[in-house]
Design an enzyme around this catalytic site. Structure first.
Site, PDB file in Angstrom:
ATOM      1  N   LYS A  50      -0.051   4.373  -1.723  1.00  0.00           N
ATOM      2  CA  LYS A  50      -0.844   3.192  -0.236  1.00  0.00           C
ATOM      3  C   LYS A  50      -2.274   2.297  -0.983  1.00  0.00           C
ATOM      4  O   LYS A  50      -2.038   1.122  -0.998  1.00  0.00           O
ATOM      5  CB  LYS A  50      -1.405   4.429   0.199  1.00  0.00           C
ATOM      6  CG  LYS A  50      -1.227   4.753   1.521  1.00  0.00           C
ATOM      7  CD  LYS A  50      -1.421   5.571   1.908  1.00  0.00           C
ATOM      8  CE  LYS A  50      -0.530   6.809   3.259  1.00  0.00           C
ATOM      9  NZ  LYS A  50      -0.921   7.839   4.123  1.00  0.00           N
ATOM     10  N   GLN A  94      -6.241  11.671   3.756  1.00  0.00           N
ATOM     11  CA  GLN A  94      -4.634  11.639   3.357  1.00  0.00           C
ATOM     12  C   GLN A  94      -4.301  13.016   4.180  1.00  0.00           C
ATOM     13  O   GLN A  94      -5.185  14.038   3.683  1.00  0.00           O
ATOM     14  CB  GLN A  94      -4.304  11.872   2.340  1.00  0.00           C
ATOM     15  CG  GLN A  94      -2.787  11.946   2.124  1.00  0.00           C
ATOM     16  CD  GLN A  94      -1.948  11.095   2.709  1.00  0.00           C
ATOM     17  OE1 GLN A  94      -2.530  10.004   2.632  1.00  0.00           O
ATOM     18  NE2 GLN A  94      -0.912  10.642   3.539  1.00  0.00           N
ATOM     19  N   ASP A 117      -6.363   4.687  10.127  1.00  0.00           N
ATOM     20  CA  ASP A 117      -5.172   5.264  10.751  1.00  0.00           C
ATOM     21  C   ASP A 117      -4.806   5.864  12.116  1.00  0.00           C
ATOM     22  O   ASP A 117      -4.475   6.044  12.567  1.00  0.00           O
ATOM     23  CB  ASP A 117      -5.089   7.032   9.797  1.00  0.00           C
ATOM     24  CG  ASP A 117      -4.660   7.472   8.809  1.00  0.00           C
ATOM     25  OD1 ASP A 117      -3.777   6.107   8.621  1.00  0.00           O
ATOM     26  OD2 ASP A 117      -5.847   8.147   8.251  1.00  0.00           O
TER      27      ASP A 117
END
Ligand code: GUN
Length: 289
Positions: A50, A94, A117
């Site tokens: 990412k 994460q 997200d």
């Protein structure tokens, strides 16, 4: 019949190139903060990919690492700092977080406008209400592949296998918004084969290797495989497979996403898209202030 392979890598490259062009035209560089707590090997790979992809699109990207024994208070303090940092447009924590950490509490601490997200209950609620929202990256990427393969799935008999907060639930919302007829199933659904055989669009995010057999699939159906499972390769090593028995499915399906090389690269491309969107929103806010 051999299924058409939906090339997620090629489509993701196109999306990333477009994001990079749009970033180049912005008056300032967007910023993405990626938080990794602990050292889960799969999460380390995802985070590295990412950050690397963001940098290649000229997004200023910083990885923040905390040890596996970090306290909830330490994680929340880092998030508060990132919320207040004007150079940070997007914050990603994460998942999974180490045992003992309340993931929802951590997600709720993220400024909902920086929630690239789309996991914050504010964005979850807006998506469910059909309002503009930050949409989770994997469902957003999967929808792009569905559009590429069959167009808008209006009226299409769709089976969504998997009902996680990260993928299954938001993806079902997106499919419904497109007018698809959506049935939700999961790995405990007793008559899964029967449900699969009725669907013209099968989307699987159950995390069970080979859960969906080729013989269950309706001839010509579109299959979107979101599973990423590491299994033994029989030679002492390992390989990544999806939730669908790929070779079998290729004999029956009309179109199918491979694993790897299907939805996975789209998740990263959509993270960059969301970071760009967050940056634009912040620019709009500071102009209005
Ligand atoms: N873990 C597995 N998928 C994801 C994702 O899309 N975002 C985050 N933050 N964690 C994940």
């Amino acid at each position: 019949m051999a299924a058409r392979i939906i090339d997620g890598r090629a489509i993701a490259r196109r999306v990333q190139a477009q994001v990079a062009d749009e970033v180049a035209a912005l008056p300032r560089i967007p910023g993405l903060a990626v938080v990794l707590v602990g050292n889960d090997p799969a999460s380390e790979v995802y985070v590295r990919n990412k950050v690397r992809a963001a940098r290649s699109a000229q997004i200023y990207s910083v990885e923040h690492r905390l040890p596996a024994n970090a306290s909830e208070q330490q994680i929340l303090a880092l998030i508060r700092r990132l919320n207040g940092d004007p150079h940070v447009d997007g914050i990603l924590v994460q998942l999974p977080l180490p045992p003992g950490i309340d993931a929802l509490k951590v997600i709720e601490a993220i400024d909902s406008l920086k929630d690239v997200d789309g996991f914050h209950p504010y964005n979850v609620g807006r998506l469910a209400a059909g309002a503009p929202a930050m949409v989770p990256c994997t469902p957003l990427g999967a929808m792009m592949l569905i559009h590429e393969a069959i167009g808008v799935p209006q009226g299409v008999e769709t089976l969504m296998i998997g009902c996680s907060n990260i993928v299954g639930k938001p993806l079902a919302q997106l499919l419904l918004a497109d007018g698809a007829t959506v049935t939700m199933a999961h790995k405990l659904t007793s008559n899964l084969a029967e449900h699969v055989s009725r669907a013209d669009l099968v989307v699987c995010a159950a995390g069970v290797p080979g859960l969906v057999r080729g013989a269950w699939i309706r001839p010509g159906a579109t299959v979107i495989d979101i599973g990423i499972n590491r299994v033994a390769d029989g030679q002492g090593g390992s390989r990544i497979v999806g939730d669908v028995a790929y070779e079998e499915a290729c004999e029956v399906a009309g179109a199918i996403t491979p694993v790897p090389g299907g939805v996975g690269p789209m998740t990263i491309a959509c993270l960059l898209k969301n970071t760009l969107q967050a940056c634009r929103q912040h620019a709009g806010q500071s102009e209005a202030a």
